[in-house]
Design an enzyme around this catalytic site. Structure first.
Site, PDB file in Angstrom:
ATOM      1  CD  GLU A 166       1.324 -18.765 -23.865  1.00 46.31           C
ATOM      2  OE1 GLU A 166       2.693 -18.649 -23.043  1.00 46.31           O
ATOM      3  OE2 GLU A 166       1.513 -19.104 -25.148  1.00 46.31           O
ATOM      4  CD  GLU A 351       1.310 -16.499 -28.023  1.00 47.02           C
ATOM      5  OE1 GLU A 351       2.324 -17.150 -28.023  1.00 47.02           O
ATOM      6  OE2 GLU A 351       1.142 -15.487 -27.292  1.00 47.02           O
TER       7      GLU A 351
END
Ligand code: IFM
Length: 441
Positions: A166, A351
């Site tokens: 991320e 995720e």
């Protein structure tokens, strides 16, 4: 759950994900201070000033946690290797830290699970934060050294290696919005971090390739930006939001360019010579990891400084994070990424999950909201596969309730409940529902 393993292509992986600082217990094993320790120690940054010193004590209990993963019938475990555990001062290897990941790797393999490593899930050593962290180009080279050291120890046994988790959170959430460590709100720092984190990915890829590593890629988070209404202003604002959150990273990595509408804001603050780095940033990858949670309804805010966008709460059901539940967004990203950026390159949902205020009652946790959430998102991935996206696996976030960064231990994302006083693990009903759905028939 409304799906079965047999609804997916042979070899499709079901797994769960974690990250080192969020579960391990950073006070053990000679790990060094991270920028999260200092961020948490600063009043007002983190709920109850909680940190990752003990977390879930996965450091001592990883065997029990991996047993639960195996008993659920999962095929893979996504975890991160903490830079500050491996190199407490950012440069000197810590034998105990390396031994921990060596043991963990063997324990994953012994249970027949595929190890999916993430090199950087935000465990930046404080010593490097002191030198400017990701605003400093030198951090990229230090990161390369870490990649060499950890890969020499465990790289031979990894099934897959992701460079960075991320980058939007590493750069924008942390240097522009100030919500994550180091908690800055500074456009120059942001522009530098937005570029250096991409370069860190490129540097890691170069080092991994030099060592002959296969199945290497990056994990990006994708936030669905829906225009609030059908005005041109909302469309332009949503486009800019999408460019900052999503396209900045995927475009750099797959095409070697940055979106012009974001450069319009960042150009005066970019590090000199950034253009020369784009080739290294965009070298070929073997997979793209997709983290997806929610959508945002976006409109323009003409009175606000750049980027002049505003997020307006919607009316979909919310998770404990107050994030709207929008499975269609996962379908949209998986198909869009295939169409516009990666073609047939393997995609993993690295995720997806939800936080809920789960309670243990009579020894069990009843969480039908999570079961529905997971089922709906896995079905969205299934539809994306039917429409041509090369999706190879799905990882639930997270295996365990854990340290949810600025929210401390308050938000529970786990499929396994953790009592943070006793550290007792209690699999939730959603864990058993997923286990039943992925059981081999
Ligand atoms: O807990 C985080 C994780 O570290 C990164 N992705 C989002 C999760 C939920 O906020």
């Amino acid at each position: 759950m409304q799906f079965r393993r047999s609804d997916f292509p042979e070899g499709f992986l079901f797994g769960a994900a974690t990250a080192a600082y969020q579960i391990e217990g950073h006070k053990f094993g000679g790990a060094g201070s991270t920028h999260w320790d200092t961020f948490a120690a600063t009043p007002g940054n983190v709920i109850r000033a909680e940190d990752g010193a003990l977390a879930c004590d996965h450091y001592h209990r990883f065997g029990e946690d991996l047993d639960l993963l195996q008993e659920a019938g999962m095929g893979a475990y996504r975890f991160s290797t903490s830079w500050a555990r491996v190199m407490p001062d950012g440069k000197t290897p810590n034998p105990k830290g390396l031994d921990f990941y060596d043991m963990l790797t063997d324990a994953i393999l012994e249970r027949g699970l595929k190890p999916f490593q993430t090199l950087y899930h935000w465990e930046l050593p404080s010593a490097l934060a002191d030198q400017g962290g990701w605003t400093n180009r030198d951090t990229v080279h230090r990161f390369g050294e870490f990649v060499d050291v950890i890969t020499n120890k465990i790289g031979d046994r990894m099934d897959s290696i992701a460079t960075v988790n991320e980058p939007w959170c590493v750069a924008f959430l942390s240097h522009f919005l100030g919500h994550h460590a180091p908690g800055l709100r500074d456009i120059r720092a942001t522009a530098r971090a937005m570029h250096h984190i991409n370069l860190a990915h490129g540097e890691a890829m170069t080092r991994l390739r030099d060592k002959g590593m296969k199945n290497c890629g990056i994990v990006l988070n994708f936030d669905h930006a829906t225009p609030l209404d059908d005005t041109q202003e909302s469309a332009a604002a949503a486009n800019l939001q999408d460019a900052i959150s999503n396209r900045w990273f995927v475009e750099a990595i797959t095409k070697g360019t940055y979106p012009t509408e974001v450069l319009a804001g960042f150009a005066p603050h970019m590090p000199d010579g950034w253009q020369d780095d784009m080739e290294q940033i965009s070298q070929p990858i073997d997979f793209l990891g997709v983290n997806y949670y929610t959508r945002h309804r976006i409109t323009s805010d003409p009175d606000a400084p750049w980027p002049g966008v505003r997020d307006v709460p919607g009316d979909l059901p919310l998770t404990q994070m107050d994030w709207e539940i929008y499975p269609q967004g996962l379908y949209d990203f998986l198909t869009r990424l295939s169409r516009e950026y990666v073609g047939d390159l393997p995609l993993y949902v690295t995720e997806n999950g939800m936080a809920w205020d789960d309670k243990v009652e009579n020894g069990a946790v009843f969480d039908p909201e999570r079961t529905k959430f997971v089922s709906d998102h896995i079905l969205a991935a299934k539809r994306a596969i039917a429409d041509g996206a090369n999706v190879k696996g799905f990882f639930y976030w997270s295996l365990l309730d854990n340290y949810e960064w600025a929210f401390g231990y308050e938000k529970r994302f786990g499929m396994i409940h953790v009592d943070f006083d006793t550290l007792k693990r209690t699999p939730k009903a959603s864990y058993y529902a997923l286990k039943a759905a992925i059981a081999r028939e």
